[in-house]
Design a protein around this motif. Structure first.
Motif, PDB file in Angstrom:
ATOM      1  N   SER A  70      30.177   3.381  38.476  1.00  0.00           N
ATOM      2  CA  SER A  70      30.210   1.857  38.212  1.00  0.00           C
ATOM      3  C   SER A  70      31.200   1.963  36.966  1.00  0.00           C
ATOM      4  O   SER A  70      31.035   2.404  35.814  1.00  0.00           O
ATOM      5  CB  SER A  70      29.227   1.408  38.493  1.00  0.00           C
ATOM      6  OG  SER A  70      29.573  -0.032  38.032  1.00  0.00           O
ATOM      7  N   GLU A  72      31.235  -1.313  35.803  1.00  0.00           N
ATOM      8  CA  GLU A  72      30.382  -2.269  35.175  1.00  0.00           C
ATOM      9  C   GLU A  72      29.290  -1.960  34.453  1.00  0.00           C
ATOM     10  O   GLU A  72      28.531  -1.197  34.771  1.00  0.00           O
ATOM     11  CB  GLU A  72      29.894  -3.385  36.106  1.00  0.00           C
ATOM     12  CG  GLU A  72      30.997  -3.998  37.395  1.00  0.00           C
ATOM     13  CD  GLU A  72      30.367  -4.884  38.253  1.00  0.00           C
ATOM     14  OE1 GLU A  72      29.135  -5.344  38.165  1.00  0.00           O
ATOM     15  OE2 GLU A  72      31.005  -5.211  39.273  1.00  0.00           O
ATOM     16  N   PRO A  74      26.389  -3.073  33.214  1.00  0.00           N
ATOM     17  CA  PRO A  74      25.065  -3.002  33.430  1.00  0.00           C
ATOM     18  C   PRO A  74      24.635  -1.883  34.204  1.00  0.00           C
ATOM     19  O   PRO A  74      23.413  -1.514  34.376  1.00  0.00           O
ATOM     20  CB  PRO A  74      24.844  -4.337  33.943  1.00  0.00           C
ATOM     21  CG  PRO A  74      26.034  -5.152  33.616  1.00  0.00           C
ATOM     22  CD  PRO A  74      27.122  -4.353  33.308  1.00  0.00           C
ATOM     23  N   TYR A  75      25.587  -1.552  35.100  1.00  0.00           N
ATOM     24  CA  TYR A  75      25.285  -0.528  36.253  1.00  0.00           C
ATOM     25  C   TYR A  75      25.942   0.825  36.020  1.00  0.00           C
ATOM     26  O   TYR A  75      25.641   1.680  36.851  1.00  0.00           O
ATOM     27  CB  TYR A  75      25.655  -1.222  37.622  1.00  0.00           C
ATOM     28  CG  TYR A  75      25.085  -2.555  37.881  1.00  0.00           C
ATOM     29  CD1 TYR A  75      23.858  -2.776  37.928  1.00  0.00           C
ATOM     30  CD2 TYR A  75      26.005  -3.655  38.110  1.00  0.00           C
ATOM     31  CE1 TYR A  75      23.031  -3.996  38.255  1.00  0.00           C
ATOM     32  CE2 TYR A  75      25.613  -4.952  38.490  1.00  0.00           C
ATOM     33  CZ  TYR A  75      24.259  -5.192  38.543  1.00  0.00           C
ATOM     34  OH  TYR A  75      23.576  -6.351  38.611  1.00  0.00           O
ATOM     35  N   ARG A  76      26.615   1.044  34.920  1.00  0.00           N
ATOM     36  CA  ARG A  76      27.159   2.255  34.928  1.00  0.00           C
ATOM     37  C   ARG A  76      26.127   3.409  34.428  1.00  0.00           C
ATOM     38  O   ARG A  76      25.409   3.260  33.508  1.00  0.00           O
ATOM     39  CB  ARG A  76      28.277   2.305  33.903  1.00  0.00           C
ATOM     40  CG  ARG A  76      29.098   3.247  33.466  1.00  0.00           C
ATOM     41  CD  ARG A  76      30.392   3.230  32.549  1.00  0.00           C
ATOM     42  NE  ARG A  76      31.115   4.160  32.400  1.00  0.00           N
ATOM     43  CZ  ARG A  76      32.212   4.636  33.330  1.00  0.00           C
ATOM     44  NH1 ARG A  76      32.447   4.113  34.339  1.00  0.00           N
ATOM     45  NH2 ARG A  76      32.935   5.907  33.080  1.00  0.00           N
ATOM     46  N   GLU A 137      25.651   3.040  41.382  1.00  0.00           N
ATOM     47  CA  GLU A 137      25.214   1.811  40.299  1.00  0.00           C
ATOM     48  C   GLU A 137      23.842   2.255  39.857  1.00  0.00           C
ATOM     49  O   GLU A 137      22.963   2.651  40.836  1.00  0.00           O
ATOM     50  CB  GLU A 137      25.213   0.629  41.192  1.00  0.00           C
ATOM     51  CG  GLU A 137      26.562   0.035  41.373  1.00  0.00           C
ATOM     52  CD  GLU A 137      26.582  -1.244  41.976  1.00  0.00           C
ATOM     53  OE1 GLU A 137      25.519  -1.746  42.395  1.00  0.00           O
ATOM     54  OE2 GLU A 137      27.579  -1.945  41.991  1.00  0.00           O
ATOM     55  N   ASP A 138      23.577   2.217  38.749  1.00  0.00           N
ATOM     56  CA  ASP A 138      22.069   2.425  38.027  1.00  0.00           C
ATOM     57  C   ASP A 138      21.321   1.137  38.212  1.00  0.00           C
ATOM     58  O   ASP A 138      21.688   0.052  37.355  1.00  0.00           O
ATOM     59  CB  ASP A 138      22.392   2.886  36.579  1.00  0.00           C
ATOM     60  CG  ASP A 138      20.928   3.244  35.926  1.00  0.00           C
ATOM     61  OD1 ASP A 138      19.985   3.019  36.571  1.00  0.00           O
ATOM     62  OD2 ASP A 138      20.766   3.490  34.651  1.00  0.00           O
ATOM     63  N   HIS A 139      20.217   0.950  38.973  1.00  0.00           N
ATOM     64  CA  HIS A 139      19.388  -0.028  39.148  1.00  0.00           C
ATOM     65  C   HIS A 139      18.100   0.254  38.554  1.00  0.00           C
ATOM     66  O   HIS A 139      16.947  -0.050  39.607  1.00  0.00           O
ATOM     67  CB  HIS A 139      19.526  -0.416  40.717  1.00  0.00           C
ATOM     68  CG  HIS A 139      20.628  -1.342  40.930  1.00  0.00           C
ATOM     69  ND1 HIS A 139      20.721  -2.737  41.121  1.00  0.00           N
ATOM     70  CD2 HIS A 139      21.957  -1.070  41.155  1.00  0.00           C
ATOM     71  CE1 HIS A 139      21.766  -3.290  41.528  1.00  0.00           C
ATOM     72  NE2 HIS A 139      22.480  -2.103  41.413  1.00  0.00           N
ATOM     73  N   SER A 142      14.550  -1.626  38.885  1.00  0.00           N
ATOM     74  CA  SER A 142      14.841  -2.620  39.672  1.00  0.00           C
ATOM     75  C   SER A 142      13.584  -3.004  40.823  1.00  0.00           C
ATOM     76  O   SER A 142      12.966  -2.047  41.198  1.00  0.00           O
ATOM     77  CB  SER A 142      15.886  -2.555  40.725  1.00  0.00           C
ATOM     78  OG  SER A 142      16.348  -3.532  41.556  1.00  0.00           O
ATOM     79  N   SER A 168      28.533   0.278  47.757  1.00  0.00           N
ATOM     80  CA  SER A 168      27.805   0.436  46.398  1.00  0.00           C
ATOM     81  C   SER A 168      26.491   1.083  46.708  1.00  0.00           C
ATOM     82  O   SER A 168      25.580   0.987  47.692  1.00  0.00           O
ATOM     83  CB  SER A 168      27.371  -1.083  45.982  1.00  0.00           C
ATOM     84  OG  SER A 168      26.696  -1.660  46.813  1.00  0.00           O
ATOM     85  N   ARG A 170      23.033   2.158  45.181  1.00  0.00           N
ATOM     86  CA  ARG A 170      22.283   1.926  44.164  1.00  0.00           C
ATOM     87  C   ARG A 170      21.191   2.880  43.865  1.00  0.00           C
ATOM     88  O   ARG A 170      20.356   3.076  44.785  1.00  0.00           O
ATOM     89  CB  ARG A 170      21.852   0.406  44.207  1.00  0.00           C
ATOM     90  CG  ARG A 170      23.006  -0.642  44.360  1.00  0.00           C
ATOM     91  CD  ARG A 170      22.490  -1.756  44.881  1.00  0.00           C
ATOM     92  NE  ARG A 170      22.289  -1.808  46.270  1.00  0.00           N
ATOM     93  CZ  ARG A 170      21.652  -2.830  47.143  1.00  0.00           C
ATOM     94  NH1 ARG A 170      21.125  -3.902  46.522  1.00  0.00           N
ATOM     95  NH2 ARG A 170      21.571  -2.439  48.286  1.00  0.00           N
ATOM     96  N   ASP A 172      17.636   3.827  41.714  1.00  0.00           N
ATOM     97  CA  ASP A 172      16.765   3.529  40.620  1.00  0.00           C
ATOM     98  C   ASP A 172      15.912   4.972  39.950  1.00  0.00           C
ATOM     99  O   ASP A 172      14.963   5.512  40.671  1.00  0.00           O
ATOM    100  CB  ASP A 172      15.509   2.675  41.178  1.00  0.00           C
ATOM    101  CG  ASP A 172      14.615   2.269  40.022  1.00  0.00           C
ATOM    102  OD1 ASP A 172      14.194   2.838  39.222  1.00  0.00           O
ATOM    103  OD2 ASP A 172      13.921   0.943  40.427  1.00  0.00           O
TER     104      ASP A 172
END
Length: 286
Positions: A70, A72, A74-76, A137-139, A142, A168, A170, A172
């Motif tokens: 990603s 972005e 926050p999600y990279r 994406e790194d969640h 979450s 996407s 995601r 965790d």
């Protein structure tokens, strides 16, 4: 080639023409002229085939198929998490040298095949790399993602006129730290195999079993991932939905649990071996 730090924006749905075509069919009925009917039917076909927003090639999505980090912040995924992901994929595929070029996209140009690994896992990854656009994406931590989840974001129209689905994916990473159980089950439910499950959704359009059926059926995705486990000599997942386990009536803590099985032979007789992996429910939203 796209920029390493491409920025994602939600492409606005390019469905106005499709809606106008449908409106033409409804308003003019069967007496419409043939060109109008053909145009309307084409619009209807697009809505059926691509029920997600259509984005043209000049959008800010990556302009080629592949698996991307990603852009972005926050999600990279950090370099440490990308390395962890690459190492897990190396274990299941048997490829050595998998890495993320510039911490941005999954690269196989230096991959070397060893005598281990699963041919099915390699086929899944190659199909995903060639036919989809997947954004990692790194969640972590979450409440909405348990281990990993995938979501279709758009359909990208390339300059050639071809269409590519955009997903996407995601992850965790913290959820995996809470796993406990038999070593065989932990190996059968590691990061790489969980990621393969999501890639099967994207590349093969397979579905998880709905409702109560998932308590006894691993589903279409896990059926293919179980082939990977067989090739890696790992136990097979027997159901999709996790079991809810309460250690005792006095316990305030409950666990989610998955069961894995395989047939072993002892003194010439088959024996079913059962393995479990579990996690504390308050820490993993599954």
């Amino acid at each position: 080639m796209w920029d390493v730090l491409w920025r994602r924006s939600r492409p606005s749905p390019a469905t106005g023409e499709n809606r106008r075509a449908l409106h033409t069919v409804r308003s003019q009925g069967c007496l419409s002229s043939r060109p109008v009917i053909l145009k309307a039917l084409f619009g209807l076909a697009l809505l059926v085939l691509f029920p997600f927003p259509l984005a043209r090639a000049e959008s800010t999505w990556p302009m080629q198929p592949g698996i991307f980090n990603s852009s972005e912040k926050p999600y990279r995924l950090s370099r440490e998490k990308l390395t962890r992901l690459s190492a897990s994929l190396e274990r299941v595929t048997g490829w050595r040298g998998i890495h993320f070029e510039h911490d941005a996209w999954l690269c196989l140009k230096e991959a070397r095949l060893t005598t281990t690994g699963s041919p099915t896992a390699r086929a899944i990854i190659l199909k995903a790399l060639q036919e989809t656009i997947l954004i990692l994406e790194d969640h972590s931590r979450s409440l909405d993602v348990a281990f990993a989840a995938i979501r279709r974001e758009a359909t990208l129209q390339m300059a050639s006129g071809a269409y590519l689905p955009v997903f996407s994916l995601r992850v965790d990473f913290e959820d995996f730290r809470h796993l406990r159980g038999h070593s065989e089950a932990l190996a059968a439910f590691d990061l790489g195999l969980v990621l393969l499950h999501e890639l099967v959704h994207a590349a093969f359009d397979r579905r998880d079993p709905p409702g109560p059926r998932g308590t006894s059926d691993p589903g279409e995705c896990e059926a293919l991932v179980n082939e990977v486990r067989m090739e890696l000599d790992l136990p097979l997942r027997t159901h999709y939905h996790s079991e809810h386990v309460i250690p005792s009536l006095l316990s305030d803590l409950s666990f989610g649990r998955l069961r894995f099985e395989r047939v072993t032979w002892r003194e010439g007789k088959p024996r079913r071996a059962i393995y479990f992996v579990q996690w504390p429910k308050p820490f993993v939203s599954h």
